[in-house]
Write a protein that holds these residues in place. Sequence first.
Motif, PDB file in Angstrom:
ATOM      1  N   VAL A 172       0.840  -1.205   0.000  1.00  0.00           N
ATOM      2  CA  VAL A 172       0.000   0.000   0.000  1.00  0.00           C
ATOM      3  C   VAL A 172       0.867   1.243   0.000  1.00  0.00           C
ATOM      4  O   VAL A 172       0.597   2.212  -0.737  1.00  0.00           O
ATOM      5  N   ALA A 173       1.931   1.243   0.811  1.00  0.00           N
ATOM      6  CA  ALA A 173       2.827   2.404   0.840  1.00  0.00           C
ATOM      7  C   ALA A 173       3.447   2.660  -0.531  1.00  0.00           C
ATOM      8  O   ALA A 173       3.543   3.817  -0.984  1.00  0.00           O
ATOM      9  N   LYS A 174       3.834   1.582  -1.211  1.00  0.00           N
ATOM     10  CA  LYS A 174       4.483   1.755  -2.516  1.00  0.00           C
ATOM     11  C   LYS A 174       3.507   2.238  -3.581  1.00  0.00           C
ATOM     12  O   LYS A 174       3.913   2.844  -4.576  1.00  0.00           O
ATOM     13  N   LEU A 175       2.206   1.988  -3.385  1.00  0.00           N
ATOM     14  CA  LEU A 175       1.209   2.559  -4.299  1.00  0.00           C
ATOM     15  C   LEU A 175       1.261   4.080  -4.282  1.00  0.00           C
ATOM     16  O   LEU A 175       0.904   4.738  -5.264  1.00  0.00           O
ATOM     17  N   TYR A 176       1.697   4.621  -3.156  1.00  0.00           N
ATOM     18  CA  TYR A 176       1.843   6.074  -3.029  1.00  0.00           C
ATOM     19  C   TYR A 176       3.307   6.506  -3.165  1.00  0.00           C
ATOM     20  O   TYR A 176       3.684   7.585  -2.722  1.00  0.00           O
ATOM     21  N   ARG A 177       4.113   5.632  -3.764  1.00  0.00           N
ATOM     22  CA  ARG A 177       5.530   5.898  -4.029  1.00  0.00           C
ATOM     23  C   ARG A 177       6.322   6.144  -2.748  1.00  0.00           C
ATOM     24  O   ARG A 177       7.204   6.995  -2.678  1.00  0.00           O
ATOM     25  N   ILE A 178       5.991   5.363  -1.732  1.00  0.00           N
ATOM     26  CA  ILE A 178       6.694   5.427  -0.452  1.00  0.00           C
ATOM     27  C   ILE A 178       7.305   4.059  -0.183  1.00  0.00           C
ATOM     28  O   ILE A 178       6.609   3.047  -0.240  1.00  0.00           O
ATOM     29  N   ASP A 179       8.602   4.022   0.103  1.00  0.00           N
ATOM     30  CA  ASP A 179       9.275   2.771   0.451  1.00  0.00           C
ATOM     31  C   ASP A 179       9.591   2.796   1.940  1.00  0.00           C
ATOM     32  O   ASP A 179      10.463   3.560   2.379  1.00  0.00           O
ATOM     33  N   PRO A 180       8.910   1.996   2.757  1.00  0.00           N
ATOM     34  CA  PRO A 180       9.170   2.019   4.204  1.00  0.00           C
ATOM     35  C   PRO A 180      10.620   1.742   4.574  1.00  0.00           C
ATOM     36  O   PRO A 180      11.089   2.173   5.637  1.00  0.00           O
ATOM     37  N   ALA A 201       4.462   9.394   7.494  1.00  0.00           N
ATOM     38  CA  ALA A 201       3.228   9.885   8.110  1.00  0.00           C
ATOM     39  C   ALA A 201       2.153  10.282   7.107  1.00  0.00           C
ATOM     40  O   ALA A 201       0.961  10.029   7.342  1.00  0.00           O
ATOM     41  N   PRO A 202       2.503  10.896   5.965  1.00  0.00           N
ATOM     42  CA  PRO A 202       1.434  11.351   5.052  1.00  0.00           C
ATOM     43  C   PRO A 202       0.519  10.253   4.527  1.00  0.00           C
ATOM     44  O   PRO A 202      -0.615  10.539   4.147  1.00  0.00           O
ATOM     45  N   VAL A 203       0.984   9.010   4.511  1.00  0.00           N
ATOM     46  CA  VAL A 203       0.147   7.945   3.967  1.00  0.00           C
ATOM     47  C   VAL A 203      -1.130   7.772   4.785  1.00  0.00           C
ATOM     48  O   VAL A 203      -2.172   7.356   4.260  1.00  0.00           O
ATOM     49  N   PHE A 204      -1.100   8.123   6.076  1.00  0.00           N
ATOM     50  CA  PHE A 204      -2.282   7.953   6.921  1.00  0.00           C
ATOM     51  C   PHE A 204      -3.357   8.992   6.637  1.00  0.00           C
ATOM     52  O   PHE A 204      -4.480   8.874   7.142  1.00  0.00           O
ATOM     53  N   ASN A 205      -3.023   9.998   5.838  1.00  0.00           N
ATOM     54  CA  ASN A 205      -4.025  10.988   5.440  1.00  0.00           C
ATOM     55  C   ASN A 205      -4.753  10.593   4.162  1.00  0.00           C
ATOM     56  O   ASN A 205      -5.712  11.262   3.762  1.00  0.00           O
ATOM     57  N   ARG A 206      -4.312   9.534   3.527  1.00  0.00           N
ATOM     58  CA  ARG A 206      -4.930   9.101   2.276  1.00  0.00           C
ATOM     59  C   ARG A 206      -6.322   8.522   2.544  1.00  0.00           C
ATOM     60  O   ARG A 206      -6.526   7.749   3.485  1.00  0.00           O
ATOM     61  N   LYS A 207      -7.255   8.889   1.703  1.00  0.00           N
ATOM     62  CA  LYS A 207      -8.642   8.478   1.887  1.00  0.00           C
ATOM     63  C   LYS A 207      -8.784   6.959   1.891  1.00  0.00           C
ATOM     64  O   LYS A 207      -9.495   6.385   2.734  1.00  0.00           O
ATOM     65  N   PHE A 208      -8.086   6.283   0.977  1.00  0.00           N
ATOM     66  CA  PHE A 208      -8.187   4.830   0.903  1.00  0.00           C
ATOM     67  C   PHE A 208      -7.654   4.182   2.165  1.00  0.00           C
ATOM     68  O   PHE A 208      -8.246   3.221   2.680  1.00  0.00           O
ATOM     69  N   VAL A 209      -6.542   4.699   2.702  1.00  0.00           N
ATOM     70  CA  VAL A 209      -5.955   4.128   3.916  1.00  0.00           C
ATOM     71  C   VAL A 209      -6.887   4.337   5.096  1.00  0.00           C
ATOM     72  O   VAL A 209      -7.067   3.441   5.932  1.00  0.00           O
ATOM     73  N   ARG A 210      -7.506   5.513   5.191  1.00  0.00           N
ATOM     74  CA  ARG A 210      -8.457   5.758   6.283  1.00  0.00           C
ATOM     75  C   ARG A 210      -9.648   4.804   6.187  1.00  0.00           C
ATOM     76  O   ARG A 210     -10.100   4.251   7.191  1.00  0.00           O
ATOM     77  N   TRP A 211     -10.139   4.587   4.967  1.00  0.00           N
ATOM     78  CA  TRP A 211     -11.265   3.663   4.794  1.00  0.00           C
ATOM     79  C   TRP A 211     -10.842   2.238   5.130  1.00  0.00           C
ATOM     80  O   TRP A 211     -11.551   1.517   5.836  1.00  0.00           O
ATOM     81  N   LEU A 212      -9.680   1.825   4.630  1.00  0.00           N
ATOM     82  CA  LEU A 212      -9.226   0.447   4.823  1.00  0.00           C
ATOM     83  C   LEU A 212      -9.056   0.131   6.303  1.00  0.00           C
ATOM     84  O   LEU A 212      -9.492  -0.917   6.790  1.00  0.00           O
ATOM     85  N   THR A 213      -8.429   1.033   7.043  1.00  0.00           N
ATOM     86  CA  THR A 213      -8.161   0.761   8.456  1.00  0.00           C
ATOM     87  C   THR A 213      -9.413   0.883   9.314  1.00  0.00           C
ATOM     88  O   THR A 213      -9.397   0.476  10.489  1.00  0.00           O
TER      89      THR A 213
END
Length: 401
Positions: A172-180, A201-213
Amino acid sequence: MGHVIDRAVVNHEALSREGLLERAFAFAFRGLVYAQIWEDPVVDIEALAITPQSHVVTIASGGCNVLSYLTANPARITAVDLNTAHIALNCLKQVAAVSLPDYTHFRRFFGDADSAENIAAYRTYIRPYLDETSRRYWEGRDMVGRRRIGMFRSGAYKRGLLGGFIGAAHLVAKLYRIDPRVLLEARNMEEQRRIFEEKLAPVFNRKFVRWLTDQPASLFGLGIPPAQYESLAGDEKMAAVLRRRLEKLACDHDLKSNYFAWQAFGRAYGRHQDAPLPPYLEERHYDAVRSRTGRVDIRHANMTDWLATQADESVDRYVLLDAQDWMSNAQLDALWTQITRCARPGARVLFRTAAEPSLLPGRLSPALLDRWTYHAAESLDFTRADRSSIYGGVHLYSLEG
């Protein structure tokens, strides 16, 4: 095993939303959940104040902490678990500690856990001494047809329910071009903070991540059942809760000493000579762990049921992990009735909770709870010191007199 796990987890009617979620979790929990346990054994050892006379009774889980407690030199450890995969993993580690020829083999098998040499070592050194039930498990096949022992060739810490969850989070992070893994490049704690704030931190502001969690089933991979999900979220969005927990993991402890962060962000332990490892995998503890593994007794059982078979005043250290977050009030009373009966004077009980407060007040029978002293200040210190950062609270109780 299925009906035993169902009895431990399922507390609602089958056709209710809660009942369906509980049964889905129970099904998921029947396989390997934790290749690595996510409670900090260094905190446990300090909180338990283990002595050479101690009888430690603990939920086995992935076995890391069971073997790590041996570094504190207890008289005996009883490791109890309902999950057959966890029992097989504990048996594998116990036999391997004695039968592998040296530390290099042991570190490669359970530290790197991704070498074809491990399979050869299993056949030569471990298999001849493994009990038949565990041998059938490891040489059997998983749901996609792979021999289970093969996980130590392909990366054991990427397997299991939790390993799959961490892999999905990386995806999921890599979908937003983030490599943990970028966090592991930090040279100091200041850089850890900067990388977390700017990259993760910015990934937690994504609408899909908020819905998924917001879906309780999304956290089954963390071993969090529906009842625990509710207590963890409280009145907040789960994305905000998870962000804080990840921030603690990423920022509150130096990466040079936090192997939990390496697992979360790198999906493996570090390979360098000074990489942080669980105590049982540290070279300085190898001889002690190897010589003391015979003190560990591994039992496939429910903790309450097993304690009911034990003598009065026969146990003085208990580790319940986060299992109580799953329990009804009646189950808590049944467990603590046996804990109290079996406890020696001065016994200690250590457990974690998803939420911050201890769950016992208001739920456990006062007649039982009043027998025990809660160490509030020490529990806060242990919560802050726990490097895994997953849990809201680490709680210590002792039996006085």
